[in-house]
Design an enzyme around this catalytic site. Structure first.
Site, short mmCIF file in Angstrom:
data_model
loop_
_atom_site.label_atom_id
_atom_site.label_comp_id
_atom_site.label_asym_id
_atom_site.label_seq_id
_atom_site.Cartn_x
_atom_site.Cartn_y
_atom_site.Cartn_z
N HIS A 23 0.85 -1.20 0.00
CA HIS A 23 0.00 0.00 0.00
C HIS A 23 0.88 1.25 0.00
CE1 HIS A 23 -0.40 1.05 4.60
NE2 HIS A 23 0.81 0.64 4.32
N CYS A 42 5.94 6.67 4.24
CA CYS A 42 4.78 5.84 3.86
C CYS A 42 4.16 6.32 2.55
CB CYS A 42 3.72 5.87 4.97
SG CYS A 42 4.26 5.10 6.50
N HIS A 48 4.97 0.38 -0.23
CA HIS A 48 5.73 -0.62 0.52
C HIS A 48 4.71 -1.71 0.90
CE1 HIS A 48 3.91 2.13 3.38
NE2 HIS A 48 3.95 1.15 4.28
N HIS A 50 3.13 -5.04 3.81
CA HIS A 50 3.03 -5.64 5.13
C HIS A 50 2.48 -7.06 5.03
CE1 HIS A 50 3.72 -1.82 7.17
NE2 HIS A 50 2.82 -1.25 6.40
N ASP A 88 -5.24 -10.62 -0.72
CA ASP A 88 -3.92 -11.26 -0.65
C ASP A 88 -3.12 -11.05 -1.94
OD1 ASP A 88 -1.92 -12.73 0.61
OD2 ASP A 88 -2.56 -14.58 -0.38
N HIS A 89 -1.86 -10.65 -1.77
CA HIS A 89 -0.94 -10.41 -2.88
C HIS A 89 -1.43 -9.29 -3.80
CE1 HIS A 89 0.98 -13.98 -1.35
NE2 HIS A 89 2.01 -13.74 -2.12
N GLU A 138 -0.79 -4.43 11.73
CA GLU A 138 -0.04 -4.05 10.53
C GLU A 138 1.41 -4.49 10.67
OE1 GLU A 138 -0.09 0.03 8.00
OE2 GLU A 138 1.01 0.07 9.88
#
Lengths: 149, 149, 149, 149, 149, 149
Positions: A23, A42, A48, A50, A88-89, A138
């Site tokens: 994100h 950020c 980047h 998580h 996911d991904h 997170e």
């Protein structure tokens, strides 16, 4: 079936799932400088990521016959369909239609997952089953909880 | 200073650091279909991300005066300079020059971090200090270790 | 494909899986009293159980094209077939043919899982891939490692 | 003794204990097929097992003289007597009289442990001490909480 | 007793214990300023403290009759006698005779625990049993391993 | 900015920090024997220590522009100033003025940290921000929560 469940017992059942996503914290209504001022690194251009750990809690009365609040296999299947398949991904800013007008902070993500699951569980409502809490870690240090308030 | 260190004692000291990054598994020499065949959803266009937990181990003889293998404050400072500043809140495919010709798998990342730290520690070499291992946990379930072999 | 993998790099890749099983420590060649003397409450008649966390490590040279030691999806599929399907939700003393002449301690279980995986991975051998270690955490405090020695 | 405790302060004190047990999800009023339909592999004949992690929370006003809500050594001793001695290294379906008419799900276990501890703590009641919550982690992913509702 | 142990199998068995202690990093041969220069806030006059988590690993051949490397109840009892009784709830600088001429760093503590356990296990030597490793986690981020080298 | 935040959403945001400190449980109004009777080895003369893990939770309405409840960088800076600088690498009985008339139990520490943070956050109050909970893990097994009641 047994004495322990002779009177109604309200329990809270939690299930953890994890998805890996990218994100970027960036508000398109602001200049780049304003974004850096608020979001710092950020807001780096390509984002980047998580390992998002999501802990879902439902509540309700234990069923006297099964001894379950709700079949965990069914809950697991709902969470895979609604959470894993959706997030996911993925890159939260590019790939998630529901987040197109959002800054995808953990707070916003917790609210979105609540809205998705609350509607889904409402439709199969039985045994006073209700969504109680969505908690997202997170990182190992930061977490956000939303309880529908 | 004390009897315990009268004879040389070789110890292994580990320090964990964490950075948050995005990556995409994609080999530009292959077609999109080939990439999906090998990497599956890890090859999604905009990438996904992880909390990368890196566990660095150095080895050597304990110093008789300080009782240290190596000052942890100094090790922490080296790791922040070489690892956190380079990788934290970055997209590994876009933002890391050293990875421009690589598929940024965890294996490749472990090798790169070894190469960076091994050169850095070699220059300040003293007391038989050596880099022993780089271990990266990509998730709680998957990890890669590289020992310079 | 890239300079980092120009020379061969040997890495160790680990994957954790978990299964839930019951077992009883009991040697049928001994009297009940002898069993209690050696195994204490671990020899209780109907058995007890654990969440067995198994950490499998394979080693070998990183592939220059994929950046992988071995496709984790394939490793995950092998572990589900050989470990989860065999042991999950089973009573080790009653349900596992390979353990019929054994006391199913964690030591014995680690050796058995090694033997199963070593044979399986040998058959698909490529890229100097080898099983390196089987580590089982019986509880958060106790663990056993077997390296094929 | 000190200003910080000049006004009453209500705190929640938690203590974790762990026991290892086997169980089988099986309702004797149903056919084998019905049991498999509801419980799947959790109904396997000889049972499976878990490391049950129990997190007990009590609440009340901090004592001005000791600075304690309740002596943790005493709490630990109660938990060993009531929980460890009763459940550790047992098969919940065979060895626990209180569960003879139950399907020993985690929900039912949380209710039973609440009933046992609530009665025990009520008898030594002082300083507004009360049982607040019983939380059981059956695995790292699944947990059940009961608060006496 | 069983085929799996027909040939000798060398395993590594680990057991974790925890003790809570205070310490101060301070070399009495140096001035206060020199101590602050090397140890920083770790040299504060009255000391600070840690939950020291110690992971002890022994190695040897699995016994064919018991399926054990070594009885964990006996290992637990040795660790309580040698480690918990000696270090738990102590100030390492004031209360531990063996550390009187030492700076009680984690490195020194690992060496001391090795020396204590190696001597103890040597005396009850059987089945090729040997101490393999002492690993101490001073915090979740820092750890020291000593293998007797 | 987005539909998800069109209606007010109350979230709970948690941040973990850790400090390492020594303490001694000792009430100066009592004899040594009375202290040993109540506190056992926790009253040893020079104290012992812990890695105190503090989990701070704040609550309030998510900001529509930033998607944050509160800037985590600012929260982190407040926690370092008020908690780390005050308690890290200190002996709670000797070095903390606010605890001079206290027995520094975890209960008392939770109350003190609440009082410090509640006053600090009150002064920068905005967006219905409030301190919700201070939770301290003294060890992995023991925790105390204070919610300002």
């Amino acid at each position: 079936m047994n004495d322990l469940l002779h009177k109604p017992r309200k329990v809270y059942v939690s299930r953890k799932i994890e998805f890996n996503a990218a994100h970027r914290l960036f508000n398109p209504h602001w200049s780049d400088n304003e974004n850096v001022g608020i979001y710092g690194k950020c807001s780096n251009k390509y984002g980047h990521g998580h390992n998002y750990l999501v802990d879902i809690t439902i509540s309700g009365i234990v069923d006297r016959d099964t001894g379950f609040l709700f079949d965990l296999k069914e809950l697991k299947s709902i969470l895979e369909e609604e959470i894993i398949n959706r997030f996911d991904h993925k890159h939260l800013n590019h790939d998630i239609p529901e987040l197109q007008d959002c800054v995808p902070t953990t707070e916003v993500l917790a609210v979105l997952i609540w809205d998705i699951l609350e509607q889904r569980l409402r439709n199969i409502n039985q045994r006073e089953l209700a969504l109680h809490e969505v908690k997202i870690y997170e990182t190992g240090k930061n977490a956000v909880r939303y309880l529908g308030e």
